[in-house]
Scaffold this motif. Sequence first.
Motif, PDB file in Angstrom:
ATOM      1  N   THR A 120      36.431  46.432  23.983  1.00 24.36           N
ATOM      2  CA  THR A 120      36.068  45.377  23.253  1.00 24.36           C
ATOM      3  C   THR A 120      35.355  44.342  24.604  1.00 24.36           C
ATOM      4  OG1 THR A 120      37.463  44.051  21.554  1.00 24.36           O
ATOM      5  CG2 THR A 120      35.893  45.770  21.089  1.00 24.36           C
ATOM      6  N   SER A 121      37.218  44.578  24.873  1.00 22.53           N
ATOM      7  CA  SER A 121      37.825  43.072  26.526  1.00 22.53           C
ATOM      8  C   SER A 121      36.342  43.626  27.530  1.00 22.53           C
ATOM      9  CB  SER A 121      38.670  43.491  26.266  1.00 22.53           C
ATOM     10  OG  SER A 121      39.688  44.601  27.354  1.00 22.53           O
ATOM     11  N   THR A 122      35.713  45.092  27.870  1.00 27.76           N
ATOM     12  CA  THR A 122      35.141  44.635  28.713  1.00 27.76           C
ATOM     13  C   THR A 122      34.018  43.848  28.880  1.00 27.76           C
ATOM     14  OG1 THR A 122      35.052  47.313  28.493  1.00 27.76           O
ATOM     15  CG2 THR A 122      33.806  46.258  30.238  1.00 27.76           C
ATOM     16  N   MET A 123      32.680  42.956  28.277  1.00 29.56           N
ATOM     17  CA  MET A 123      32.321  42.820  27.607  1.00 29.56           C
ATOM     18  C   MET A 123      32.306  41.769  28.399  1.00 29.56           C
ATOM     19  SD  MET A 123      28.520  42.796  28.154  1.00 29.56           S
ATOM     20  CE  MET A 123      28.915  44.359  28.251  1.00 29.56           C
ATOM     21  N   PRO A 124      33.120  40.851  27.921  1.00 27.37           N
ATOM     22  CA  PRO A 124      33.743  39.744  27.833  1.00 27.37           C
ATOM     23  C   PRO A 124      34.201  38.897  29.420  1.00 27.37           C
ATOM     24  CG  PRO A 124      34.998  40.270  26.082  1.00 27.37           C
ATOM     25  CD  PRO A 124      34.003  41.005  26.345  1.00 27.37           C
ATOM     26  N   LEU A 125      35.381  40.477  29.502  1.00 24.60           N
ATOM     27  CA  LEU A 125      35.731  40.369  31.461  1.00 24.60           C
ATOM     28  C   LEU A 125      34.870  40.581  32.311  1.00 24.60           C
ATOM     29  CD1 LEU A 125      39.068  42.440  30.570  1.00 24.60           C
ATOM     30  CD2 LEU A 125      39.180  40.069  31.411  1.00 24.60           C
ATOM     31  N   THR A 126      33.383  41.108  32.355  1.00 29.47           N
ATOM     32  CA  THR A 126      32.115  41.337  32.831  1.00 29.47           C
ATOM     33  C   THR A 126      31.434  40.430  32.851  1.00 29.47           C
ATOM     34  OG1 THR A 126      32.887  43.584  32.765  1.00 29.47           O
ATOM     35  CG2 THR A 126      30.623  42.633  33.164  1.00 29.47           C
ATOM     36  N   ASP A 127      31.649  39.601  31.777  1.00 29.78           N
ATOM     37  CA  ASP A 127      31.144  38.223  32.298  1.00 29.78           C
ATOM     38  C   ASP A 127      31.298  37.208  33.307  1.00 29.78           C
ATOM     39  OD1 ASP A 127      28.697  39.396  30.399  1.00 29.78           O
ATOM     40  OD2 ASP A 127      29.107  38.484  29.055  1.00 29.78           O
ATOM     41  N   ALA A 128      32.710  37.214  32.846  1.00 30.60           N
ATOM     42  CA  ALA A 128      33.614  36.337  33.647  1.00 30.60           C
ATOM     43  C   ALA A 128      33.728  36.600  34.712  1.00 30.60           C
ATOM     44  CB  ALA A 128      35.064  36.221  32.583  1.00 30.60           C
ATOM     45  N   TYR A 129      34.225  37.990  34.813  1.00 27.47           N
ATOM     46  CA  TYR A 129      33.531  37.849  36.330  1.00 27.47           C
ATOM     47  C   TYR A 129      31.788  38.386  36.983  1.00 27.47           C
ATOM     48  CZ  TYR A 129      33.774  41.610  40.441  1.00 27.47           C
ATOM     49  OH  TYR A 129      32.844  42.656  41.340  1.00 27.47           O
ATOM     50  N   ALA A 130      30.991  38.663  36.827  1.00 27.70           N
ATOM     51  CA  ALA A 130      29.682  38.260  36.350  1.00 27.70           C
ATOM     52  C   ALA A 130      29.696  36.274  36.708  1.00 27.70           C
ATOM     53  CB  ALA A 130      28.930  38.134  35.950  1.00 27.70           C
ATOM     54  N   ALA A 333      37.794  33.149  31.699  1.00 31.23           N
ATOM     55  CA  ALA A 333      38.036  34.623  31.397  1.00 31.23           C
ATOM     56  C   ALA A 333      38.342  33.904  29.867  1.00 31.23           C
ATOM     57  CB  ALA A 333      38.473  35.081  32.109  1.00 31.23           C
ATOM     58  N   ARG A 334      39.117  33.639  30.237  1.00 30.51           N
ATOM     59  CA  ARG A 334      39.675  32.196  28.231  1.00 30.51           C
ATOM     60  C   ARG A 334      38.328  31.904  27.819  1.00 30.51           C
ATOM     61  NH1 ARG A 334      45.020  30.795  28.177  1.00 30.51           N
ATOM     62  NH2 ARG A 334      45.449  31.101  30.173  1.00 30.51           N
ATOM     63  N   GLY A 335      37.823  31.116  28.373  1.00 25.28           N
ATOM     64  CA  GLY A 335      36.469  30.864  27.728  1.00 25.28           C
ATOM     65  C   GLY A 335      35.676  31.880  26.987  1.00 25.28           C
ATOM     66  N   GLN A 336      35.647  32.954  27.291  1.00 22.59           N
ATOM     67  CA  GLN A 336      34.768  34.586  27.555  1.00 22.59           C
ATOM     68  C   GLN A 336      35.702  35.031  26.177  1.00 22.59           C
ATOM     69  OE1 GLN A 336      31.991  35.596  27.917  1.00 22.59           O
ATOM     70  NE2 GLN A 336      31.386  34.526  29.219  1.00 22.59           N
TER      71      GLN A 336
END
Length: 398
Positions: A120-130, A333-336
Motif C-alpha cells: 500500500t505504500s507503493t502508490m503514495p511513494l510513486t505519487d510523491a516521486y511523480a 511524501a509525508r503529505g501523501q
Amino acid sequence: MPPESQIPIAASVKRRFAVSLALFYAAIFAVSGTHMPFFPLWLKAIGIDASWIGLINALPAITRFTTLPQITAFAEKRQAIRTAMMLSVLATAIGFTAIGLQQPPLALFLIYALTCMLWTSTMPLTDAYALRGVARYGLDYGPLRLWGSAAFAAGSLACGYLADSIAARDLIWVIVAWAVVAVLASLLLQPLDDVRRRAAGPPTGKALLRDGGFWAVIVSAALIQGSHIAFYTFSAISWQLHGLGGLTIAGLWTLGVIAEIVVFALSPRFSLHPSTLMAIGGVSAVLRWVVTANEPPLALLAIVQLGHGLTFGMNILGTMSLLVQRVPSHQIARGQGYYAACNGLLGAATSIASGAIYARIGDGLYYVMAAMAASGALVIWSARHRLNAHPHSEASGG
C-alpha cells in the motif's frame, strides 16, 4: 534559489524520467487492474465467505493509516523514495506468491496483512516521486498518470479473458505475474532523491496537521474515494450473480478506466479550480451509485461506468493539484502519507461495514456509498474559499 521547475535541465533527462515513471505507473496499475476486480472472485472461488472477504479486503485500507505514514516519512527522511518504491513492489510480488499457496481464511488474512504493509505504500511513494518530478521538470501530472489507468484497463481485460478460460482459483497467479513486471519496471526509475531542495522549511509534518485546508482536502478525497469501496469489493461478485461473464465484467471496468484516461489526457486544458473538480467528482459519484443500486440493464450500466472519469478521475486531479499547492515539495511524501492514512482509516471502516451490509441488503449498499460521496462534495465545497485564499507556493517556503 530558483524554483525547481526553472532550473535548466536537458530534454533527454526529462524524457527518461517521464518514460520510466510512465512504465512504472503502468506496471503497478496492471497489478491493481487484476487485483481489484478479481481478487474477491479468487477468494470466493477458494471457499472464502462474504464476511471474510470484507475483512480481508479491508487490510489495504488498514495498513494505509497504520504502517504507511511511517514508511513514507522514513523514506522521505532518508531521501530514499525511489529505493522504497523498488522494495515495495518486490515485497508485493513475494507476498502474493505466498498468498496463492494458502487457502485457510486466517492464514490468508495474516499473509495478506504483511504484504499490504509494503504494497500500500507503493502508490503514495510513486505519487510523491511523480509530484517532485512534476515540480522539477515542469511536467503535467495527468498525462503521466494516464499510463497507469491504461495499464489498469489492459490488466483487467486480460484477466477477464483469462477468467473465462481458466479456473477462478488460478487468477491469483495473474496478479503475481504483473507484480513481477512491476519489479522489473522499478529497475528503470531515474534517481530523483538528490533533487535540490530549499534549506528552509519545518523539519516535521506538524504544520500540515494544523492546516485546516489540508484537512478539508484529504477528508473530502477520502469520503469520495471511499464511496468506491463497495464497487471495488462487490461489483464483480454482484455482476457475476446477475449472469455477467468474466470478460463482460472486465469490459465494464475498462469503460470506466477509458473515461478516466480521457480526463487525465485533457487535464492540462482544465481551468476550473481544483476544489471545483473534487466537488464535481463527489456529485457525480452520488448519481453513479444511486443508479447502480437499482440493478440497471447492461446498456445503462455501461453508460454509468463512463462516469468513473468524473467520480474518480476528476477527484484525483483536484486532490493532487491541491496537495501540490498546500504541501512544500520537501514534505510531499509525508503529505501523501497523511492523505493515504486518511483514505485508509475511512476505507477500512467502510470495507468492514460493507461486507456485513452487502450480506443483508445486497446492492442497496450503494445508497450508503452515495451518502458518503455527498458528504465529501459538501466538505470540499464548504472549504473552497479557504483553499482559494491560502494556497501554498514554492516561494512561500512552506
